[in-house]
Design a protein around this motif. Structure first.
Motif, PDB file in Angstrom:
ATOM      1  N   ARG A 184      18.850  62.985  58.784  1.00  0.00           N
ATOM      2  CA  ARG A 184      18.207  61.733  58.404  1.00  0.00           C
ATOM      3  C   ARG A 184      18.475  60.701  59.485  1.00  0.00           C
ATOM      4  N   ALA A 185      17.699  59.660  59.512  1.00  0.00           N
ATOM      5  CA  ALA A 185      17.824  58.615  60.527  1.00  0.00           C
ATOM      6  C   ALA A 185      19.141  57.874  60.348  1.00  0.00           C
ATOM      7  N   PHE A 186      19.758  57.493  61.430  1.00  0.00           N
ATOM      8  CA  PHE A 186      21.028  56.789  61.407  1.00  0.00           C
ATOM      9  C   PHE A 186      20.793  55.318  61.078  1.00  0.00           C
ATOM     10  N   SER A 187      21.547  54.828  60.114  1.00  0.00           N
ATOM     11  CA  SER A 187      21.451  53.427  59.731  1.00  0.00           C
ATOM     12  C   SER A 187      22.832  52.808  59.863  1.00  0.00           C
ATOM     13  N   LEU A 188      22.910  51.752  60.630  1.00  0.00           N
ATOM     14  CA  LEU A 188      24.192  51.089  60.863  1.00  0.00           C
ATOM     15  C   LEU A 188      24.737  50.492  59.569  1.00  0.00           C
ATOM     16  N   GLN A 189      23.867  49.959  58.760  1.00  0.00           N
ATOM     17  CA  GLN A 189      24.299  49.347  57.503  1.00  0.00           C
ATOM     18  C   GLN A 189      24.876  50.403  56.554  1.00  0.00           C
ATOM     19  N   GLU A 190      24.201  51.548  56.442  1.00  0.00           N
ATOM     20  CA  GLU A 190      24.716  52.619  55.590  1.00  0.00           C
ATOM     21  C   GLU A 190      26.064  53.125  56.089  1.00  0.00           C
ATOM     22  N   GLU A 191      26.200  53.238  57.377  1.00  0.00           N
ATOM     23  CA  GLU A 191      27.461  53.704  57.952  1.00  0.00           C
ATOM     24  C   GLU A 191      28.586  52.704  57.672  1.00  0.00           C
ATOM     25  N   TYR A 192      28.283  51.433  57.768  1.00  0.00           N
ATOM     26  CA  TYR A 192      29.269  50.387  57.480  1.00  0.00           C
ATOM     27  C   TYR A 192      29.741  50.477  56.024  1.00  0.00           C
ATOM     28  N   PHE A 193      28.806  50.601  55.102  1.00  0.00           N
ATOM     29  CA  PHE A 193      29.176  50.690  53.690  1.00  0.00           C
ATOM     30  C   PHE A 193      29.949  51.975  53.399  1.00  0.00           C
ATOM     31  N   ARG A 194      29.593  53.049  54.053  1.00  0.00           N
ATOM     32  CA  ARG A 194      30.304  54.321  53.866  1.00  0.00           C
ATOM     33  C   ARG A 194      31.747  54.189  54.340  1.00  0.00           C
ATOM     34  N   MET A 195      31.950  53.564  55.499  1.00  0.00           N
ATOM     35  CA  MET A 195      33.303  53.389  56.021  1.00  0.00           C
ATOM     36  C   MET A 195      34.107  52.425  55.146  1.00  0.00           C
ATOM     37  N   GLN A 196      33.456  51.422  54.598  1.00  0.00           N
ATOM     38  CA  GLN A 196      34.139  50.476  53.730  1.00  0.00           C
ATOM     39  C   GLN A 196      34.622  51.162  52.454  1.00  0.00           C
ATOM     40  N   SER A 197      33.836  52.055  51.924  1.00  0.00           N
ATOM     41  CA  SER A 197      34.219  52.723  50.682  1.00  0.00           C
ATOM     42  C   SER A 197      35.332  53.742  50.910  1.00  0.00           C
ATOM     43  N   GLN A 198      35.511  54.217  52.128  1.00  0.00           N
ATOM     44  CA  GLN A 198      36.534  55.235  52.392  1.00  0.00           C
ATOM     45  C   GLN A 198      37.935  54.661  52.500  1.00  0.00           C
ATOM     46  N   GLY A 199      38.094  53.490  53.097  1.00  0.00           N
ATOM     47  CA  GLY A 199      39.433  52.986  53.354  1.00  0.00           C
ATOM     48  C   GLY A 199      39.682  51.640  52.716  1.00  0.00           C
ATOM     49  N   SER A 200      40.891  51.182  52.904  1.00  0.00           N
ATOM     50  CA  SER A 200      41.259  49.869  52.385  1.00  0.00           C
ATOM     51  C   SER A 200      41.179  48.873  53.532  1.00  0.00           C
ATOM     52  N   TRP A 201      39.988  48.370  53.772  1.00  0.00           N
ATOM     53  CA  TRP A 201      39.754  47.478  54.899  1.00  0.00           C
ATOM     54  C   TRP A 201      40.334  46.089  54.654  1.00  0.00           C
ATOM     55  N   GLY A 202      40.486  45.674  53.390  1.00  0.00           N
ATOM     56  CA  GLY A 202      40.983  44.347  53.100  1.00  0.00           C
ATOM     57  C   GLY A 202      42.461  44.173  53.422  1.00  0.00           C
ATOM     58  N   GLU A 203      43.217  45.260  53.474  1.00  0.00           N
ATOM     59  CA  GLU A 203      44.645  45.195  53.723  1.00  0.00           C
ATOM     60  C   GLU A 203      44.985  45.189  55.208  1.00  0.00           C
ATOM     61  N   TRP A 204      44.038  45.351  56.051  1.00  0.00           N
ATOM     62  CA  TRP A 204      44.299  45.464  57.486  1.00  0.00           C
ATOM     63  C   TRP A 204      44.503  44.091  58.100  1.00  0.00           C
ATOM     64  N   GLU A 205      45.508  43.993  58.953  1.00  0.00           N
ATOM     65  CA  GLU A 205      45.696  42.762  59.706  1.00  0.00           C
ATOM     66  C   GLU A 205      46.249  43.127  61.087  1.00  0.00           C
ATOM     67  N   PRO A 206      45.874  42.371  62.093  1.00  0.00           N
ATOM     68  CA  PRO A 206      46.334  42.701  63.443  1.00  0.00           C
ATOM     69  C   PRO A 206      47.821  42.387  63.606  1.00  0.00           C
ATOM     70  N   LYS A 207      48.534  43.285  64.306  1.00  0.00           N
ATOM     71  CA  LYS A 207      49.950  43.086  64.555  1.00  0.00           C
ATOM     72  C   LYS A 207      50.193  43.189  66.053  1.00  0.00           C
ATOM     73  N   ARG A 208      50.980  42.311  66.559  1.00  0.00           N
ATOM     74  CA  ARG A 208      51.294  42.318  67.985  1.00  0.00           C
ATOM     75  C   ARG A 208      52.347  43.379  68.266  1.00  0.00           C
ATOM     76  N   VAL A 209      52.133  44.141  69.317  1.00  0.00           N
ATOM     77  CA  VAL A 209      53.075  45.170  69.710  1.00  0.00           C
ATOM     78  C   VAL A 209      54.032  44.569  70.723  1.00  0.00           C
ATOM     79  N   GLU A 210      55.326  44.815  70.534  1.00  0.00           N
ATOM     80  CA  GLU A 210      56.298  44.256  71.455  1.00  0.00           C
ATOM     81  C   GLU A 210      56.196  44.939  72.815  1.00  0.00           C
ATOM     82  N   ARG A 211      56.384  44.142  73.838  1.00  0.00           N
ATOM     83  CA  ARG A 211      56.317  44.662  75.203  1.00  0.00           C
ATOM     84  C   ARG A 211      57.617  45.356  75.573  1.00  0.00           C
ATOM     85  N   ALA A 212      57.513  46.300  76.450  1.00  0.00           N
ATOM     86  CA  ALA A 212      58.702  46.967  76.965  1.00  0.00           C
ATOM     87  C   ALA A 212      59.424  46.028  77.925  1.00  0.00           C
ATOM     88  N   PRO A 213      60.755  46.086  77.958  1.00  0.00           N
ATOM     89  CA  PRO A 213      61.496  45.171  78.854  1.00  0.00           C
ATOM     90  C   PRO A 213      61.277  45.471  80.316  1.00  0.00           C
TER      91      PRO A 213
END
Length: 92
Positions: free
Chosen positions: A63-92
């Protein structure tokens, strides 16, 4: 007692290209002619594979690829609301 240089030694001293350059160029050019058939075979196999893939795509199995359908499919698979960016500490 020193021996007289042979004909080959005299020739190589006068014309070093004949002893070094000419064999090298012969090997490079000869090698390209030896490898040419294997390269042609490689590209023929690749073209055949691409041709078969394009025929399968032309059948319309997918079937034809739809970006909107793919977005909704990915949203239903994971917990996107719990994600937040975290800074990684640099090596000394």
């Amino acid at each position: 007692r020193r021996r007289a240089p042979s004909k080959f030694q005299r020739l190589s001293q006068k014309h070093p290209f004949l002893c070094v350059g000419l064999p090298f160029l012969t090997a490079v050019i000869g090698g390209s002619f030896v490898l040419l058939p294997s390269q042609e075979t490689k590209y023929e196999v690749r073209d055949k594979h691409i041709r078969v893939a394009s025929i399968n795509e032309a059948k319309g199995d997918k079937r034809a690829f739809s970006l909107q359908e793919e977005y909704f499919r990915m949203q239903s698979q994971g917990s996107w609301g719990e994600w937040e960016p975290k800074r990684v500490e640099r090596a000394p």
